[in-house]
Design a protein around this motif. Structure first.
Motif, mmCIF file in Angstrom:
data_model
loop_
_atom_site.group_PDB
_atom_site.id
_atom_site.type_symbol
_atom_site.label_atom_id
_atom_site.label_comp_id
_atom_site.label_asym_id
_atom_site.label_seq_id
_atom_site.Cartn_x
_atom_site.Cartn_y
_atom_site.Cartn_z
ATOM 1 N N LYS A 10 0.773 -1.339 0.198
ATOM 2 C CA LYS A 10 -0.006 0.181 0.025
ATOM 3 C C LYS A 10 0.811 1.115 -0.032
ATOM 4 O O LYS A 10 1.776 1.372 0.915
ATOM 5 N N GLN A 57 -3.109 0.366 -3.690
ATOM 6 C CA GLN A 57 -2.657 -1.241 -3.471
ATOM 7 C C GLN A 57 -1.864 -1.498 -5.024
ATOM 8 O O GLN A 57 -2.645 -1.654 -5.797
ATOM 9 N N LYS A 85 8.359 -2.486 1.642
ATOM 10 C CA LYS A 85 7.657 -1.981 2.881
ATOM 11 C C LYS A 85 6.461 -2.908 3.023
ATOM 12 O O LYS A 85 5.692 -2.776 4.039
ATOM 13 N N TRP A 87 4.585 -6.876 1.672
ATOM 14 C CA TRP A 87 4.608 -8.184 1.959
ATOM 15 C C TRP A 87 4.841 -8.779 0.501
ATOM 16 O O TRP A 87 4.480 -8.499 -0.746
ATOM 17 N N GLU A 222 4.437 -8.316 6.027
ATOM 18 C CA GLU A 222 3.121 -8.218 6.239
ATOM 19 C C GLU A 222 2.133 -7.556 5.377
ATOM 20 O O GLU A 222 2.645 -6.388 4.692
ATOM 21 N N TRP A 223 0.995 -8.061 5.221
ATOM 22 C CA TRP A 223 -0.283 -7.409 4.623
ATOM 23 C C TRP A 223 -1.475 -7.295 5.325
ATOM 24 O O TRP A 223 -1.881 -8.277 5.820
ATOM 25 N N ASN A 224 -2.171 -6.095 5.544
ATOM 26 C CA ASN A 224 -3.197 -5.726 6.332
ATOM 27 C C ASN A 224 -3.180 -6.351 7.854
ATOM 28 O O ASN A 224 -3.924 -6.594 8.264
ATOM 29 N N GLY A 225 -1.829 -5.736 8.150
ATOM 30 C CA GLY A 225 -1.428 -6.410 9.400
ATOM 31 C C GLY A 225 -1.381 -7.919 9.954
ATOM 32 O O GLY A 225 -1.329 -8.030 10.887
ATOM 33 N N ARG A 226 -1.183 -8.742 8.743
ATOM 34 C CA ARG A 226 -1.074 -10.077 8.919
ATOM 35 C C ARG A 226 0.438 -10.480 8.466
ATOM 36 O O ARG A 226 1.209 -9.998 7.538
ATOM 37 N N ARG A 227 0.896 -11.688 9.146
ATOM 38 C CA ARG A 227 1.820 -12.129 8.874
ATOM 39 C C ARG A 227 1.761 -13.613 8.836
ATOM 40 O O ARG A 227 0.477 -14.160 9.262
#
Length: 236
Positions: A10, A57, A85, A87, A222-227
């Motif tokens: 993003k 995105q 920066k 994922w 990470e993507w959308n706060g996910r790892r």
């Protein structure tokens, strides 16, 4: 063997527009074989919905000669620093259906011995303009099938104007993805994918089309706060 990457990041509107209008060329980046740079989209939403097109995105699907070229790109190139920066996952080829120019995809098939290992699926196509309404009609039910499938950990679409479209999905296991493809999933209307493929065989939607299956080897960021989006992988 070459390594493929799929990146999601993003950024702001200006950076996104600059990336899309002035994408790097392979001759400008050491080890880059080919890259498709696209705008991410939400699977299954109406085409004209503001939730469909995610302008900020960026999705990048790229093929590299080796992993050291990827590392150099992410640390030294302007676009690479932006993508770093977000994922990304690194992939090795398993099998393909169809053909898409510029990517150097082998013809042989490399299947996993373990059907319970996660897989990544990428489709990419160049549309026939007059077939786009028909493609949307048959494609959106498949998008919803993949988006809502309990075996996917991440799924999205992407587009590069005027006529390149792509999908990306991460599956818990190869077996569950294969069941979806053949209409054997235990979900409502499991035959949506097989019906769309029959319609494509009857009258093609595309100038070029390929479905690619990969073994994920690592993921970063990470993507959308996910790892840990891909199960059982080395994380960075």
């Amino acid at each position: 063997m070459s390594v493929l990457t799929y990146h999601l990041v993003k950024t702001n509107y200006i950076s996104a527009l600059k990336i899309l209008l002035f994408p790097p060329k392979p001759r400008q980046i050491s080890g880059l074989i080919h890259a498709e740079i696209m705008t991410a989209m939400t699977l299954g939403w109406p085409i004209l919905s503001p939730s469909r097109m995610l302008i900020r995105q960026i999705a990048v699907f790229a093929q590299w000669e080796n992993e050291s070229d990827i590392e150099n790109f992410l640390t030294e190139n302007e676009l690479g620093k932006i993508l770093a920066k977000g994922w990304h996952t690194r992939l090795t080829f398993m099998r393909k259906w169809g053909k898409f120019n510029k990517f150097e995809i082998p013809d042989e098939t490399l299947e996993f011995e373990n059907p319970d290992f996660p897989v990544v699926a990428v489709t990419i196509a160049r549309m026939k303009f007059l077939e786009i309404p028909r493609f949307i009609r048959w494609g959106r039910p498949v998008e919803k099938l993949v988006r809502d499938h309990p075996a996917t950990t991440l799924s999205l679409a992407s587009i590069k104007f005027p006529n390149t479209v792509s999908t990306f999905s991460v599956w818990n296991t190869q077996k569950e993805m294969t069941n979806m493809v053949h209409g054997h999933s235990k979900v409502p209307q499991p035959e949506r994918h097989t019906n769309a493929m029959k319609e494509r065989d009857r009258k093609d939607f595309h100038f070029e089309f390929t479905t690619l299956r990969f073994k994920p080897i690592s993921e970063f960021g990470e993507w959308n706060g996910r790892r840990n989006i891909i199960p059982n992988l080395k994380q960075h």
